[in-house]
Structure formats: structure tokens, C-alpha cells
Enzyme design. Structure first.
Site, PDB file in Angstrom:
ATOM      1  N   HIS A  76      18.395  76.872  87.556  1.00 15.12           N
ATOM      2  CA  HIS A  76      18.080  76.407  88.907  1.00 15.12           C
ATOM      3  C   HIS A  76      19.249  76.869  89.774  1.00 15.12           C
ATOM      4  CE1 HIS A  76      15.802  73.069  86.722  1.00 15.12           C
ATOM      5  NE2 HIS A  76      14.894  73.805  87.335  1.00 15.12           N
ATOM      6  N   ASP A  91      21.966  74.508  89.291  1.00 14.66           N
ATOM      7  CA  ASP A  91      22.612  74.493  87.963  1.00 14.66           C
ATOM      8  C   ASP A  91      23.821  75.419  88.043  1.00 14.66           C
ATOM      9  OD1 ASP A  91      20.654  72.956  86.615  1.00 14.66           O
ATOM     10  OD2 ASP A  91      19.444  74.742  86.195  1.00 14.66           O
TER      11      ASP A  91
HETATM   12  C1  GLO Z   1       8.212  71.501  85.278  1.00 17.99           C
HETATM   13  C2  GLO Z   1       8.636  72.886  85.190  1.00 17.99           C
HETATM   14  C3  GLO Z   1      10.131  73.060  85.302  1.00 17.99           C
HETATM   15  C4  GLO Z   1      10.463  74.467  85.747  1.00 17.99           C
HETATM   16  C5  GLO Z   1      11.932  74.636  85.993  1.00 17.99           C
HETATM   17  C6  GLO Z   1      12.240  76.014  86.540  1.00 17.99           C
HETATM   18  O1  GLO Z   1       7.093  71.155  85.074  1.00 17.99           O
HETATM   19  O2  GLO Z   1       8.151  73.449  84.011  1.00 17.99           O
HETATM   20  O3  GLO Z   1      10.767  72.759  84.072  1.00 17.99           O
HETATM   21  O4  GLO Z   1      10.048  75.396  84.803  1.00 17.99           O
HETATM   22  O5  GLO Z   1      12.349  73.666  86.888  1.00 17.99           O
HETATM   23  O6  GLO Z   1      11.881  76.088  87.862  1.00 17.99           O
END
Ligand code: GLO
Ligand code: MG
Length: 344
Positions: free
Chosen positions: A48, A51
């Protein structure tokens, strides 16, 4: 030895809180996660935006880039690449009611600012694309959003990203619901349509998550195949899901081994990975997991994926094709099940 390279996000090692209860594990810092990811055999990390750069909202563009360069050094130290950056548009007060589709112009501007900064961070980390998980782009109250207007907002926001950087690619991660009740862009079909409507469809693809396909009542393998047919599967979020309920992000293959086998099979058949794509995991440890077992779900997912790769190797295409030509689908089904059960 797997022919694939694997990636994982720092959020996949987490403190175990759920909607009804507090954290059950201690937080782990980014460097400790990197070290462990490398040790487990991962080649890349998914991020993210925050992150990578936690306090980004209060930083200038130059400060954000500088901080990201520090994270890149940390990745290098462990021999890890950065796969993608995803603007986290669901935690901030500005994104209470969505990001790119928020009803408030000021909040849409914030969402775009985060997306453009995500591109800056991606460039510093060496990641080639953004992932847009459109968490709150939909409705809690059906009448609160015009879906035609909302879809156009999404296309226009992506166009801005494509204009900002002539190399960046964008992978939409579709999900039909949660945390919203009805999402605007719920399946790979939606993703392909949005891609086609942008100013550069060749740079807009998808990230298929197994659990999200199941939540949409669809088959993950068919969703993967649909994106592959258009050469638009930029990454995958493999995991598992027990039916239509909250998004579970279970370890890959633990609920539906046959479906997992078919996901590995189609990725393998179409040489997924040959253009540098990673097999990404998006899995959550169970709440009851202890601190010392906080990586077990990652280990298990990798082990199951690799074991299924071996099954795919064993799968006798010629024999299967013979059965298909004769429409002997009962026999084909039993052949697959025997293969998975280890009955020769
Ligand atoms: C939630 C998503 C989440 C995304 C992550 C990347 O349902 O799967 O985990 O994949 O935040 O944007
Ligand atoms: Mg995901």
C-alpha cells in the site's frame, strides 16, 4: 522447484483483529517482515502507498520520494523487488464515502493525489504498476450513487494516472462487495470494460483475487482465464473462500483444492510469469494464530501451490483430451479427483 516467482504484502502478516474483537498478535515491523518473506522464498513485496511511506499525508512530494528511497534500500538488503503500489483509499477520513467516486469533489481530489503519489512511490521502489482495490467505490445505500456517473469518474481518474506517467500501468482488483454492499466494478468483465474506455487500454489490466471471484458467484479460474485471453492479467491475489460470506482470505487451496488446482493449471498453461508477473498471495492468518505462528498461512499457501504445480505436471493432457473428445466427463472428473487424492 517452482517455475513461478511469489509476492506478498506486509498486511498479510497482521495483528488478528476482526470486526468483533481486538488484536490477538503483536505488530511486526517492516524490516522483520522483509527478512522473513525473503527467508520463506518470496521474490517481491506488494505495497500500500502508506505501507511504504506511513505519514505521507503530511509530507511533500519530495519528502515522500526520499522516504521511499529508504524503503528501496531495505528491499535491496533482502534481495526483494517491489511488485506494485496500491493507494489505500479506505482508511482516511477523506475516503469515508469512497475515493475516486466520492460524492465530494475535495475527497475525489484527495484520492487522486494518493494515486499520483503511489506512482511516485512505485517509481522509487522500482514497481511497474499500481493496484486499485476499489474498497469503498460503491454503495451502502443503493440510491446514494449514480452508477453511470461513478463509472465515468473511475475512468477519468485512471486517465489522470496514465497521463501523469507514460509508463505506469494500472491493475484494477475487482470485488463485488465488502466493505460496501454493492460495488461498481465487481468482476474481471467490469475491469476489461473500464480498461477499454481509458485513453490507453494497453496499460490497464486486472488483479484477480480468488476469494473475490467466489464472492461474485464466479469461478476464479474462469476469471483468470478471461483476463489472460486479453493479455491483461497483471497479477493475482491467490487465496481461498468458503462460500458467500465476509471476505475470508483463507490460505490458498484450503477450502477448494480442485479449484486451486485449476487456478495453478491455467496460470501454468498460459506461461503466466514469463513477462515478469508474480504469483501474489493475499491471505490472512486465523485470529487464533500465535505470534510465533504468524507466517504459517504464508508457508502453507506456498506449499500447497507448489504441490499443486507438481500435480499439474502429472496431469495427462493427452488422456484428458481423449476423454473430452468422447464427452466422457464423469471419467475426466474422476481422473482429476484421483490425481488430487494421490490414487494412481
Ligand atoms: C481486500 C483486498 C485487499 C487488497 C489490498 C491491495 O479485499 O483483497 O487485501 O488486495 O489492499 O490493495
Ligand atoms: Mg486482494
Amino acid at each position: 522447484m517452482s517455475k513461478f516467482k511469489f509476492s506478498v504484502g506486509p498486511w498479510n502478516v497482521h495483528t488478528g483483529a476482526d470486526s468483533y474483537g481486538p488484536e490477538t498478535r503483536k505488530p511486526v515491523d517492516l524490516e522483520t517482515k522483509f527478512a522473513k518473506f525473503a527467508e520463506l522464498g518470496f521474490s517481491a513485496v506488494q505495497f500500500h502507498d502508506d505501507d511504504a511511506v506511513p505519514d505521507m499525508n503530511n509530507m511533500t512530494v519530495e519528502e515522500i520520494k526520499e522516504y521511499a528511497r529508504g524503503v528501496k534500500k531495505l528491499l535491496d538488503k533482502y534481495g526483494l523487488a517491489a511488485e506494485f503500489v496500491a493507494p489505500r483509499l479506505w482508511m482516511d477520513p477523506h475516503t469515508v464515502d469512497g475515493g475516486f467516486m466520492s460524492r465530494k469533489k475535495e475527497d475525489r481530489d484527495f484520492a487522486l493525489w494518493r494515486a499520483l503519489r503511489s506512482i511516485d512511490i512505485a517509481n522509487e521502489l522500482g514497481a511497474k504498476f499500481l493496484v486499485l482495490w476499489l474498497a469503498r467505490e460503491g454503495t451502502l445505500c443503493a440510491e446514494s450513487l449514480d452508477p453511470a456517473w461513478a463509472t465515468k469518474q473511475l475512468v477519468e481518474a485512471i486517465n489522470e494516472m496514465l497521463r501523469y506517467d507514460s509508463k505506469i500501468r494500472v491493475a484494477i482488483e475487482p470485488k463485488p462487495n465488502e466493505p460496501v454492499d454493492r460495488s461498481v466494478c465487481g468482476t474481471m468483465g467490469h475491469v476489461m470494460a473500464v480498461s477499454a474506455a481509458t485513453i490507453d487500454p494497453s496499460r490497464v489490466g486486472g488483479n484477480l483475487e480468488s476469494a473475490h471471484a467466489v464472492l461474485a458467484g464466479l469461478d476464479p479460474t474462469n476469471e483468470i482465464g478471461f483476463a489472460l485471453a486479453f493479455d491483461k492479467l497483471y497479477t493475482v491475489h491467490l487465496n481461498d473462500q468458503n462460500g458467500l460470506k465476509f471476505d475470508q482470505d483463507k490460505s490458498f487451496g484450503v477450502e477448494n483444492l480442485r479449484s486451486a488446482f485449476n487456478q495453478v493449471r491455467i496460470l501454468s498453461k498460459y506461461n503466466y510469469g514469463s513477462k515478469g508477473e508474480y504469483v501474489g498471495l493475499d491471505v490472512k492468518a486465523m485470529r487464533t494464530t500465535s505470534d510465533e505462528d504468524g507466517y504459517e498461512h504464508l508457508k502453507n499457501s506456498l506449499a500447497i501451490f507448489k504441490a499443486l504445480e507438481a500435480k499439474v505436471e502429472k496431469y495427462d493432457e493427452e488422456y484428458a483430451n481423449k476423454l473430452i473428445a468422447q464427452r466422457k466427463y464423469e471419467q475426466l472428473e474422476m481422473y482429476v479427483l484421483n490425481l488430487l487424492m494421490g490414487i494412481e
